[in-house]
Design a protein around this motif. Structure first.
Motif, PDB file in Angstrom:
ATOM      1  N   THR A 172       0.851  -1.194   0.000  1.00 50.66           N
ATOM      2  CA  THR A 172       0.000   0.000   0.000  1.00 50.66           C
ATOM      3  C   THR A 172       0.889   1.248   0.000  1.00 50.66           C
ATOM      4  N   THR A 173       1.301   1.669   1.183  1.00 48.12           N
ATOM      5  CA  THR A 173       2.110   2.884   1.287  1.00 48.12           C
ATOM      6  C   THR A 173       3.611   2.598   1.330  1.00 48.12           C
ATOM      7  N   ASN A 178       6.724   3.827  -3.688  1.00 42.52           N
ATOM      8  CA  ASN A 178       6.483   5.070  -4.422  1.00 42.52           C
ATOM      9  C   ASN A 178       6.651   4.767  -5.905  1.00 42.52           C
ATOM     10  N   LEU A 196       5.183   6.723  -8.422  1.00 43.12           N
ATOM     11  CA  LEU A 196       4.894   7.883  -9.256  1.00 43.12           C
ATOM     12  C   LEU A 196       6.004   8.079 -10.286  1.00 43.12           C
ATOM     13  N   SER A 239       7.382  -1.158 -12.386  1.00 41.06           N
ATOM     14  CA  SER A 239       6.907  -1.192 -10.986  1.00 41.06           C
ATOM     15  C   SER A 239       6.995  -2.590 -10.384  1.00 41.06           C
ATOM     16  N   THR A 245      -5.786   1.485  -8.262  1.00 32.90           N
ATOM     17  CA  THR A 245      -5.441   2.820  -8.740  1.00 32.90           C
ATOM     18  C   THR A 245      -4.057   2.762  -9.353  1.00 32.90           C
ATOM     19  N   ARG A 286      -0.339   3.816  -9.596  1.00 37.54           N
ATOM     20  CA  ARG A 286       0.900   4.375  -9.038  1.00 37.54           C
ATOM     21  C   ARG A 286       0.751   5.079  -7.693  1.00 37.54           C
ATOM     22  N   GLN A 287      -0.453   5.217  -7.183  1.00 37.15           N
ATOM     23  CA  GLN A 287      -0.661   5.810  -5.860  1.00 37.15           C
ATOM     24  C   GLN A 287      -1.938   5.224  -5.277  1.00 37.15           C
ATOM     25  N   GLY A 332      -6.428   8.586  -2.020  1.00 42.49           N
ATOM     26  CA  GLY A 332      -6.278   9.493  -0.885  1.00 42.49           C
ATOM     27  C   GLY A 332      -7.551  10.284  -0.678  1.00 42.49           C
ATOM     28  N   ASP A 341      -0.153  11.778 -11.304  1.00 41.20           N
ATOM     29  CA  ASP A 341      -1.290  12.009 -10.409  1.00 41.20           C
ATOM     30  C   ASP A 341      -2.620  11.726 -11.109  1.00 41.20           C
ATOM     31  N   HIS A 345      -6.314  10.158 -11.183  1.00 43.21           N
ATOM     32  CA  HIS A 345      -7.344   9.792 -10.222  1.00 43.21           C
ATOM     33  C   HIS A 345      -8.314   8.843 -10.921  1.00 43.21           C
TER      34      HIS A 345
END
Length: 516
Positions: A59-60, A63, A65, A72, A335, A337-338, A341, A366, A368
């Motif tokens: 999850t977190t 990185n 991005l 990835s 989602t 690459r991120q 949020g 970024d 969405h």
């Protein structure tokens, strides 16, 4: 025991590079996630026949991005020792030849659902790491070795092994080159097993395309030399009529005295393109004269196969999905690459998902976009969106999405002459088309739907539930939504090219119905 006939793949849709593990009476399969988060999807089963999405590990901790498409998170491996789970994965930052910037990490957890530790960095010499828990208590890292000096396109030059010190959380000692690969080349995806006094090295060779194969080698010494099985354990490279192609990248598990191999495969649509991506299949293997062989006597992937069970079981497959956004986002969502949020808001308007605008569908940063895997050749997906665009640069709608170079998008937007309108765009290998059809809308709330029937897709809309669906745009040939390392996704997104986070749209529901 009961032999149960099942149909492959057991994990349809984008579920590549399977790594199978048994802990207690539960089986786990972890698959690659590439640029989609949360990463490292894990499925569970108690019988090898019916599988459920259990969790996603990353999850977190990562990185992604800016990472390019098809990079990835590659080829995770999960193992279990000392009452904890270990997960290894590669974060690939660049695949532009001659180099491959790829970093291998290790995380641990007491339970497959976490909590997972912070990543421990291991090395960057090659991808597809795996951790071998030796009988003497030592642990060894294996990974593919990338040699930029090679003149071939694929520069995998074999498998290396190095001891891992769990106390200091670092690799120690000499790096041993234990396998150079065979003439099939492109050696990767190594897993090590012990059976009858031999170390067995399972690798994938031939590349992840039509020449993909499973190669086996063995040695009495963990450091080699390894004797190569003269036969490929599994391949479809010489079986063009097989409905399962590109078969390789395998791992082993034992159940009820029988051994099974979980492996990567594809189902090319019309014999051309695997729009569902790379999937996961399973077959029984047997030990014969010190080597592994498929139990059916062939060396090819089988669409229909048998699994032995303790009782009669029926294989069930249900790919339907529905989210009414009542409490929290369902775990099926991904989602790019991120992680979702504050831009994915379920509280501002109860019963709706409010998506704040992000960057375009071609962005590597970024976006969405919320999307789920396409798991069926025939399916429909629909949503209801409320959106009041102020300029042509504001867009919200429904997309079929392979990557930033290949997608379809029907969306609400603004036209200076007609006001609120519905439009349609397409990108094929980076070539963009904006279709001339501009449909004025009487309302800022509209239902959007896509119907997919094999290689063909159609988009529809209606402004109220009582109206008939109206088609927008042509019938699309969808074969361009196949290729690379992932499969096609279907999802929803909001874009604002005027201002970051400049607008938002409310989605009432999203549903997917598989028919294949």
């Amino acid at each position: 025991m009961f032999p149960v006939k099942i149909k492959n793949p057991i994990l349809p849709g984008f579920n590549p590079d399977p790594n199978i593990l048994k802990v207690g009476d539960i089986f786990y399969i972890a698959v690659s996630s590439f640029e989609w988060l949360p990463g490292v999807r894990v499925y569970t089963s108690k019988d090898l026949i019916n599988w459920q999405h259990e969790t996603d590990i990353l999850t977190t901790q990562v990185n992604l991005l800016g990472n390019p498409e098809n990079a990835s998170i590659w080829a995770p491996q999960i193992s279990f020792s000392n009452n904890q789970f270990y997960c290894l994965y590669t974060d690939v930052k660049s695949t532009h030849r001659p180099f491959k910037d790829c970093h291998n990490y290790l995380i641990t957890a007491p339970d497959i659902n976490g909590p997972w530790s912070d990543p421990v960095y291991l090395n960057s010499s090659g991808f597809d790491p795996s951790l071998f828990h030796a009988p003497n208590g030592k642990k060894y890292l294996l990974n593919e070795l990338w040699d930029y000096r090679m003149t071939t396109g694929n520069k995998s030059c074999g498998i290396v092994l190095q001891e891992y010190d769990e106390k200091t959380q670092e690799l120690i000692g000499e790096v041993h080159k234990i396998f150079d690969g065979t003439s099939l080349a492109k050696t990767e995806a190594s897993h090590l097993y012990v059976h009858d006094d031999f170390y067995y090295l399972i690798t994938a060779e031939g590349g992840t395309g039509r020449d993909h194969s499973v190669t086996v080698a063995r040695s009495k010494n963990i450091f080699g030399p390894y004797e190569v099985d003269p036969e490929s354990l599994l391949t479809a490279r010489d079986k063009p009529a097989s409905p399962l192609q590109c078969s390789g990248h395998a791992s082993l598990v034992e159940h009820l005295g029988h051994w099974y191999i979980a492996y990567l495969t594809t189902r090319p649509l019309l014999g051309k393109a695997a729009i569902l991506g790379r999937e996961t299949a399973i077959q029984e293997v047997v030990w014969q004269d010190g080597w592994l062989r498929l139990a059916d006597g062939t060396n090819g992937p089988a669409e229909i196969t048998e699994i032995f069970a303790e009782k009669e079981i029926i294989q069930e497959k249900n790919t339907d999905f529905h989210d009414d956004f009542s409490e929290r986002l369902k775990k099926e969502w991904n989602t790019l690459r991120q992680m979702p949020g504050a831009w994915a808001d379920l509280s501002s308007r109860p019963g709706y998902l409010r998506l704040e605008s992000g960057e375009s569908l071609q962005s590597l940063f970024d976006q969405h976009l919320l999307a789920i895997r396409q798991k069926d050749f025939v399916f429909s997906a629909a949503t209801n969106v409320t959106f009041e665009a102020q300029t042509f640069n504001q867009m919200a709608g429904l997309t079929l999405y392979l990557n930033d170079q290949n997608y379809l998008f029907t969306y609400l937007t603004f036209d200076e002459e007609k006001g609120q309108v519905l439009r349609l765009m397409q990108c094929v290998e980076g070539e963009f088309t904006l279709f001339p059809e501009i449909i004025p809308l009487a309302s800022d709330s509209i239902c959007l739907k896509v119907n997919v029937d094999g290689p063909c897709g159609k988009f529809y809309f209606r402004e109220t539930a009582k109206e008939n669906w109206q088609q927008i745009g042509p019938v699309f040939d969808l074969l361009f939504l196949a290729g690379g390392f992932t499969g096609n996704f279907v999802g929803i997104t909001v874009i604002d090219m005027d201002k970051k986070a400049g607008c938002s749209a409310d989605f009432d529901f999203f549903e997917y119905h598989g028919k294949d």
